[in-house]
Scaffold this motif. Structure first.
Motif, PDB file in Angstrom:
ATOM      1  N   MET A   1      32.838  33.556  33.257  1.00 52.57           N
ATOM      2  CA  MET A   1      32.604  32.390  34.073  1.00 52.57           C
ATOM      3  C   MET A   1      33.837  32.097  34.914  1.00 52.57           C
ATOM      4  N   PHE A   2      33.638  31.315  35.972  1.00 56.87           N
ATOM      5  CA  PHE A   2      34.757  30.986  36.839  1.00 56.87           C
ATOM      6  C   PHE A   2      35.574  29.869  36.197  1.00 56.87           C
ATOM      7  N   GLU A  42      27.629  32.985  40.005  1.00 54.15           N
ATOM      8  CA  GLU A  42      26.405  32.188  39.997  1.00 54.15           C
ATOM      9  C   GLU A  42      25.141  33.021  39.829  1.00 54.15           C
ATOM     10  N   LEU A  43      25.224  34.302  40.039  1.00 53.04           N
ATOM     11  CA  LEU A  43      24.071  35.179  39.815  1.00 53.04           C
ATOM     12  C   LEU A  43      24.125  35.671  38.375  1.00 53.04           C
ATOM     13  N   ALA A  45      22.799  38.096  36.679  1.00 51.07           N
ATOM     14  CA  ALA A  45      23.010  39.534  36.493  1.00 51.07           C
ATOM     15  C   ALA A  45      24.450  39.918  36.794  1.00 51.07           C
ATOM     16  N   MET A  46      25.005  39.327  37.836  1.00 47.39           N
ATOM     17  CA  MET A  46      26.391  39.609  38.197  1.00 47.39           C
ATOM     18  C   MET A  46      27.346  39.050  37.153  1.00 47.39           C
ATOM     19  N   SER A  47      27.062  37.844  36.677  1.00 50.18           N
ATOM     20  CA  SER A  47      27.895  37.241  35.638  1.00 50.18           C
ATOM     21  C   SER A  47      27.883  38.089  34.375  1.00 50.18           C
ATOM     22  N   ALA A  48      26.702  38.587  33.990  1.00 49.92           N
ATOM     23  CA  ALA A  48      26.607  39.433  32.802  1.00 49.92           C
ATOM     24  C   ALA A  48      27.390  40.730  32.993  1.00 49.92           C
ATOM     25  N   PHE A  49      27.326  41.293  34.187  1.00 51.52           N
ATOM     26  CA  PHE A  49      28.063  42.519  34.506  1.00 51.52           C
ATOM     27  C   PHE A  49      29.569  42.289  34.344  1.00 51.52           C
ATOM     28  N   THR A 183      21.931  35.022  50.164  1.00 51.30           N
ATOM     29  CA  THR A 183      22.087  34.269  51.406  1.00 51.30           C
ATOM     30  C   THR A 183      23.247  33.272  51.300  1.00 51.30           C
ATOM     31  N   THR A 184      23.343  32.565  50.175  1.00 49.28           N
ATOM     32  CA  THR A 184      24.447  31.611  50.000  1.00 49.28           C
ATOM     33  C   THR A 184      25.771  32.331  49.849  1.00 49.28           C
ATOM     34  N   PHE A 185      25.761  33.452  49.140  1.00 51.03           N
ATOM     35  CA  PHE A 185      26.982  34.234  48.931  1.00 51.03           C
ATOM     36  C   PHE A 185      27.576  34.681  50.270  1.00 51.03           C
ATOM     37  N   MET A 186      26.723  35.135  51.183  1.00 47.49           N
ATOM     38  CA  MET A 186      27.211  35.554  52.496  1.00 47.49           C
ATOM     39  C   MET A 186      27.907  34.410  53.213  1.00 47.49           C
ATOM     40  N   GLN A 187      27.263  33.238  53.244  1.00 51.80           N
ATOM     41  CA  GLN A 187      27.816  32.108  53.974  1.00 51.80           C
ATOM     42  C   GLN A 187      29.106  31.593  53.352  1.00 51.80           C
TER      43      GLN A 187
END
Length: 520
Positions: A1-2, A42-43, A45-49, A183-187
């Motif tokens: 986590m962050f 926040e994703l 799958a990414m957090s688990a990775f 979409t949010t990640f890009m912005q």
């Protein structure tokens, strides 16, 4: 986590970074085109990775200059400047030597760092990357100049929109959660103008000449169906980096966070540590309710298949209405009962009491088992198998008695039932008889065993207490005791019921307060 960003100084630029985990080896993760140190978590799958990587390493993440939480700079930096940011992050994190995992464009920067600072590079892992994004003489696998200019014209128009998912993660095209995150990640990672400049810089890079200078252990991971970087790019890297090993994934995903996550993390762990551990169980705190119709096999015999199936449907209807009323979530349903999960103990108990009363009107007696505590999420044995040692219309806590219940109505549903040991662990349960179960079974003579699972209807017999006796080990039960306690001579009869010896029947009668354990 962050847990918050720290900042490393690279010249006059602040580079945001985070350290997760406390493993023996430092691992720097270099992401691709753009990144955002906080939002990347926040994703799920990414957090688990990331958590899997941090489970065996001291994982260091950072935002490259020009994106995310690091300083924006103009004009945009050269590859050499961004590579030197890795060194600044290592210094700030007190890391003298680390392995690098570069994903997509991050693989290019990681390769350049390994060639420039071999004394600080413990190993190099490149996932889904390339030596050159453009087609060049001797390298026909990049995009053409026309394709490149076409992409540049579209970047600003598509920035912050659901675009490119069919190329980055084909397996997740129909997943709205991933699309929303992307979409949010890009912005959050970069402005449209910065994103265009970063893509232009990344596309013009060519590191083919430095590949032979890489002299650190190297693992190349690449998906065969990658639509961003073709598999030939991964093969080129493996062929031109001395002693590099290539792992080809049977996948189309450019991102390794989804269908390839377990394999990629496992390979990275084995490459860096020499060992590979299994996936840690996914757990949650919940209250699990399992219901079971007492003497279900007997009812099926008496009523016949058609009437029994109708009764099962009515049972399911009653339980599902109660689950809706008490905010429960159905996990599985079968002929003998249902399993559901609640986020509160009191609702679980009230639901079970309500279902019990309604099923009594249908002529069905209900057993209910209740477990409150940490549960593993995933495939495996039904939790119902581990819960039913409750007598009809009584309840069993599989774990702590001290967990809160709501009011006297709930507390009256429980009655202390003593202690028994399952697989060497003491659990609160008290038998209807004062005599201990091993002594009762021993009085039947022989060498059988007992267990707290709920097997199929073909088991030796069942009591209203939910207690099963059998004369041979069941390979499908996960909590069977291996202790020799006493056998019950039996012979199989129709629908799996077994006729028991008088001594065995007497034993079970003691356990069930004199009630019969067989259909009559």
């Amino acid at each position: 986590m962050f847990t918050g960003a720290k900042y490393a100084r690279s010249g006059d630029v602040n580079i945001a970074y985070q350290v997760v985990g406390d493993g023996a080896i430092d691992l720097v993760l270099v992401l691709g085109w753009v990144s955002h140190l906080a939002y990347v978590w926040e994703l799920p799958a990414m957090s688990a990775f990331l958590n899997r990587l941090a489970s065996f390493s001291r994982l260091i993440l950072f935002d490259k200059r020009g994106c995310g939480m690091s300083d924006r700079v103009h004009p945009l930096p050269t590859l050499e400047q961004r590579m030197d940011d890795v060194r600044a992050v290592l210094d700030a994190a007190s890391s003298q030597r680390a392995a690098l995992l570069g994903i997509s464009e991050g693989g290019v920067m990681s390769a350049l760092f390994a060639a420039t600072y071999p004394e600080r590079t413990a190993g190099l892992i490149i996932n889904g990357s390339y030596p050159s994004a453009l087609r060049r003489p001797g390298y026909p696998w990049g995009i053409t100049e026309e394709q490149f200019e076409g992409r540049m014209r579209r970047v600003k128009d598509i920035w912050g929109k659901v675009a490119g998912m069919d190329r980055y993660a084909p397996s997740q095209v129909d997943n709205p959660e991933v699309a929303g995150w992307w979409t949010t990640f890009m912005q959050m990672s970069a402005s449209p103008g910065d994103a265009e400049d970063l893509m232009r810089m990344n596309t013009l890079i060519d590191i083919r000449d430095i590949l032979p200078a890489i002299r650190v252990p190297t693992l190349i991971i690449h998906a065969r169906g990658d639509r961003i970087a073709p598999i030939e790019a991964g093969r080129y890297l493996a062929d031109h980096i001395p002693n590099a090993r290539l792992l080809q994934l049977d996948s189309d995903d450019h991102w390794p966070y989804f269908v390839d996550a377990d394999q990629v993390v496992g390979e990275v762990q084995e490459f860096l540590t020499g060992v590979r551990t299994g996936l840690p169980p996914d757990t949650m705190l919940a209250t699990v309710l399992c219901t079971n119709v007492a003497q279900a096999g007997a009812h099926a015999i008496w009523l016949g298949d058609k009437r029994w199936n109708q009764l099962v449907d009515r049972h399911h209807s009653v339980v599902r209405k109660a689950l809706s009323r008490y905010s429960g979530r159905e996990i599985e349903a079968g002929e003998q009962g249902m399993t559901a999960v609640f986020d509160g103990t009191a609702r679980d108990i009230r639901c079970a009491l309500d279902v019990r009363d309604q099923l009594m009107r249908l002529g069905l007696r209900l057993r209910a088992g209740l477990h409150a505590g940490e549960c593993e999420v995933g495939d495996g044995h039904s939790p119902a198998r581990c819960l039913f040692r409750a007598r009809s219309r009584t309840w069993w806590w599989a774990r702590a008695w001290s967990l809160p219940t709501a009011g006297p109505a709930c507390s009256r549903a429980f009655r202390a039932r003593g202690l028994f040991s399952r697989l060497g662990q003491a659990t609160s349960l008290r038998w209807p008889s004062r005599r201990p179960l091993p002594a009762l079974l021993s009085s039947a003579g022989g060498s059988g065993m007992w267990h707290s699972c709920w097997p199929k209807a073909s088991a030796i017999g069942q009591s209203p207490s939910g207690f099963i006796c059998q004369s041979e080990r069941s390979t499908t039960m996960s909590t069977t005791s291996s202790t020799s306690l006493g056998s019950i001579p039996a012979s199989r009869s129709r629908r799996g019921w077994r006729e028991m010896s008088p001594r065995a029947e007497h034993c079970l009668s003691l356990l069930t307060d004199g009630r019969s354990v067989r259909p009559t």
